[in-house]
Design a protein around this motif. Sequence first.
Motif, PDB file in Angstrom:
ATOM      1  N   LEU A 219       0.928  -1.532  -0.220  1.00  0.00           N
ATOM      2  CA  LEU A 219       0.286  -0.237  -0.198  1.00  0.00           C
ATOM      3  C   LEU A 219       0.752   1.123  -0.336  1.00  0.00           C
ATOM      4  O   LEU A 219       0.477   2.197  -0.793  1.00  0.00           O
ATOM      5  CB  LEU A 219      -1.056  -0.414   1.325  1.00  0.00           C
ATOM      6  N   MET A 220       1.864   1.250   0.878  1.00  0.00           N
ATOM      7  CA  MET A 220       2.736   2.568   1.051  1.00  0.00           C
ATOM      8  C   MET A 220       3.434   2.621  -1.055  1.00  0.00           C
ATOM      9  O   MET A 220       4.032   3.828  -1.377  1.00  0.00           O
ATOM     10  CB  MET A 220       3.664   2.524   1.842  1.00  0.00           C
ATOM     11  N   MET A 221       3.300   1.441  -1.852  1.00  0.00           N
ATOM     12  CA  MET A 221       4.301   1.734  -2.452  1.00  0.00           C
ATOM     13  C   MET A 221       3.570   1.981  -3.999  1.00  0.00           C
ATOM     14  O   MET A 221       3.803   2.802  -4.600  1.00  0.00           O
ATOM     15  CB  MET A 221       4.950   0.243  -3.295  1.00  0.00           C
ATOM     16  N   ASP A 222       2.230   1.831  -3.502  1.00  0.00           N
ATOM     17  CA  ASP A 222       1.405   3.045  -4.069  1.00  0.00           C
ATOM     18  C   ASP A 222       1.536   4.149  -3.870  1.00  0.00           C
ATOM     19  O   ASP A 222       0.892   4.651  -5.313  1.00  0.00           O
ATOM     20  CB  ASP A 222      -0.116   2.301  -3.674  1.00  0.00           C
ATOM     21  N   HIS A 223       2.088   5.093  -3.321  1.00  0.00           N
ATOM     22  CA  HIS A 223       1.982   6.232  -3.319  1.00  0.00           C
ATOM     23  C   HIS A 223       3.654   6.319  -4.348  1.00  0.00           C
ATOM     24  O   HIS A 223       3.561   7.684  -3.596  1.00  0.00           O
ATOM     25  CB  HIS A 223       1.418   6.659  -1.705  1.00  0.00           C
ATOM     26  N   LEU A 224       4.451   5.789  -4.046  1.00  0.00           N
ATOM     27  CA  LEU A 224       5.548   6.226  -4.368  1.00  0.00           C
ATOM     28  C   LEU A 224       5.953   6.165  -6.304  1.00  0.00           C
ATOM     29  O   LEU A 224       5.172   4.868  -6.746  1.00  0.00           O
ATOM     30  CB  LEU A 224       6.849   5.326  -3.930  1.00  0.00           C
ATOM     31  N   LEU A 225       6.952   6.950  -6.316  1.00  0.00           N
ATOM     32  CA  LEU A 225       6.814   6.697  -7.853  1.00  0.00           C
ATOM     33  C   LEU A 225       8.594   6.479  -8.347  1.00  0.00           C
ATOM     34  O   LEU A 225       9.512   7.961  -7.429  1.00  0.00           O
ATOM     35  CB  LEU A 225       6.141   8.122  -8.918  1.00  0.00           C
ATOM     36  N   THR A 226       9.361   5.763  -9.407  1.00  0.00           N
ATOM     37  CA  THR A 226      10.325   6.663  -9.650  1.00  0.00           C
ATOM     38  C   THR A 226      10.537   7.815 -10.982  1.00  0.00           C
ATOM     39  O   THR A 226       9.572   7.868 -11.586  1.00  0.00           O
ATOM     40  CB  THR A 226      11.683   5.622 -10.461  1.00  0.00           C
ATOM     41  N   GLY A 227      11.229   8.747 -10.242  1.00  0.00           N
ATOM     42  CA  GLY A 227      11.617   9.803 -11.163  1.00  0.00           C
ATOM     43  C   GLY A 227      10.707  11.306 -10.348  1.00  0.00           C
ATOM     44  O   GLY A 227       9.603  11.174 -10.001  1.00  0.00           O
ATOM     45  N   GLN A 228      10.759  12.049 -10.409  1.00  0.00           N
ATOM     46  CA  GLN A 228      10.765  13.786 -10.266  1.00  0.00           C
ATOM     47  C   GLN A 228       9.448  14.026 -10.579  1.00  0.00           C
ATOM     48  O   GLN A 228       9.440  14.528 -11.769  1.00  0.00           O
ATOM     49  CB  GLN A 228      11.892  14.121  -9.360  1.00  0.00           C
ATOM     50  N   LYS A 229       8.307  14.092 -10.886  1.00  0.00           N
ATOM     51  CA  LYS A 229       6.825  15.163 -11.266  1.00  0.00           C
ATOM     52  C   LYS A 229       6.263  15.733 -10.321  1.00  0.00           C
ATOM     53  O   LYS A 229       6.206  15.406  -9.278  1.00  0.00           O
ATOM     54  CB  LYS A 229       5.649  13.883 -11.015  1.00  0.00           C
ATOM     55  N   ILE A 230       6.614  17.019 -10.364  1.00  0.00           N
ATOM     56  CA  ILE A 230       5.977  18.434 -10.268  1.00  0.00           C
ATOM     57  C   ILE A 230       4.550  18.673 -10.449  1.00  0.00           C
ATOM     58  O   ILE A 230       4.518  17.926 -11.933  1.00  0.00           O
ATOM     59  CB  ILE A 230       7.016  19.916 -10.146  1.00  0.00           C
ATOM     60  N   SER A 231       3.900  19.651 -10.263  1.00  0.00           N
ATOM     61  CA  SER A 231       2.761  19.778 -10.621  1.00  0.00           C
ATOM     62  C   SER A 231       2.697  21.090 -11.946  1.00  0.00           C
ATOM     63  O   SER A 231       1.864  20.174 -12.751  1.00  0.00           O
ATOM     64  CB  SER A 231       2.317  20.885  -9.615  1.00  0.00           C
ATOM     65  N   SER A 232       3.960  21.048 -12.369  1.00  0.00           N
ATOM     66  CA  SER A 232       3.999  21.793 -13.884  1.00  0.00           C
ATOM     67  C   SER A 232       4.075  21.031 -14.970  1.00  0.00           C
ATOM     68  O   SER A 232       4.231  21.400 -16.277  1.00  0.00           O
ATOM     69  CB  SER A 232       4.814  23.344 -13.840  1.00  0.00           C
ATOM     70  N   ASP A 233       4.544  19.673 -14.704  1.00  0.00           N
ATOM     71  CA  ASP A 233       4.758  18.791 -15.298  1.00  0.00           C
ATOM     72  C   ASP A 233       3.548  18.185 -15.673  1.00  0.00           C
ATOM     73  O   ASP A 233       3.629  18.162 -17.718  1.00  0.00           O
ATOM     74  CB  ASP A 233       5.591  17.634 -15.090  1.00  0.00           C
ATOM     75  N   PHE A 234       2.259  18.281 -15.369  1.00  0.00           N
ATOM     76  CA  PHE A 234       1.405  18.228 -16.309  1.00  0.00           C
ATOM     77  C   PHE A 234       0.434  19.118 -16.041  1.00  0.00           C
ATOM     78  O   PHE A 234       0.585  20.144 -15.775  1.00  0.00           O
ATOM     79  CB  PHE A 234       0.270  17.136 -15.332  1.00  0.00           C
ATOM     80  N   GLY A 235      -0.994  19.032 -17.345  1.00  0.00           N
ATOM     81  CA  GLY A 235      -2.157  20.296 -17.727  1.00  0.00           C
ATOM     82  C   GLY A 235      -3.035  19.720 -17.527  1.00  0.00           C
ATOM     83  O   GLY A 235      -3.484  18.608 -16.479  1.00  0.00           O
TER      84      GLY A 235
END
Length: 201
Positions: free
Chosen positions: A94-110
Amino acid sequence: MMKNITNISYKVLLFLVILIPFNLNSKTVVDLIKTNPDLSLFYSHLKETGLEEVLEKKLPWKWTVFAPTNKAFKSIPQTAKDKILSDKSFSKSLMMDHLLTGQKISSDFGEDATTVVTVSNKPLQLFKKDSLFVKDMVVVKENINANNGVIHHINCLMFVQPSEDDYRLTESQKRNFPITSCCMRTDTEVKEWIKSAKEKF
């Protein structure tokens, strides 16, 4: 005399430009989670499951952490506490469901949803409007930067599943939105999460 003062001023300026930004960003994601009282329950589960050590390792990538607040842990059903969080293997998943590899900041998304994959190999759909959203869940605090990644606070524990398994959706919704991610709030969702954890997602 003026030349010496100029040289000293230049060295001080160089120190401020180079060293101070480094010091401001000298903490790891674990450091920031561990010292935030609002994330104490999340930290305790990272520590108990061994994920703290993983997040502290020097690796060739950075992390994105969707950190559930203490409010999130307190809002889950008792069955989730009894059957998931009390089981080390389930808790880790469950904790791994909350982790991503690679840094994703809010400005990366539209505004169009972008699909990313968690460490537990589950797809998440992220998009940005006024705030950053993980499908239907709003990120309550964005872009807390560390030297090895970024943290986003969320006020729930994520429940991710293929939409075809989501009994709440219409057939049209299942076709249009293949991934469901929401807050884990009911005993039925706990049961479905455990079922999916035992199977290949």
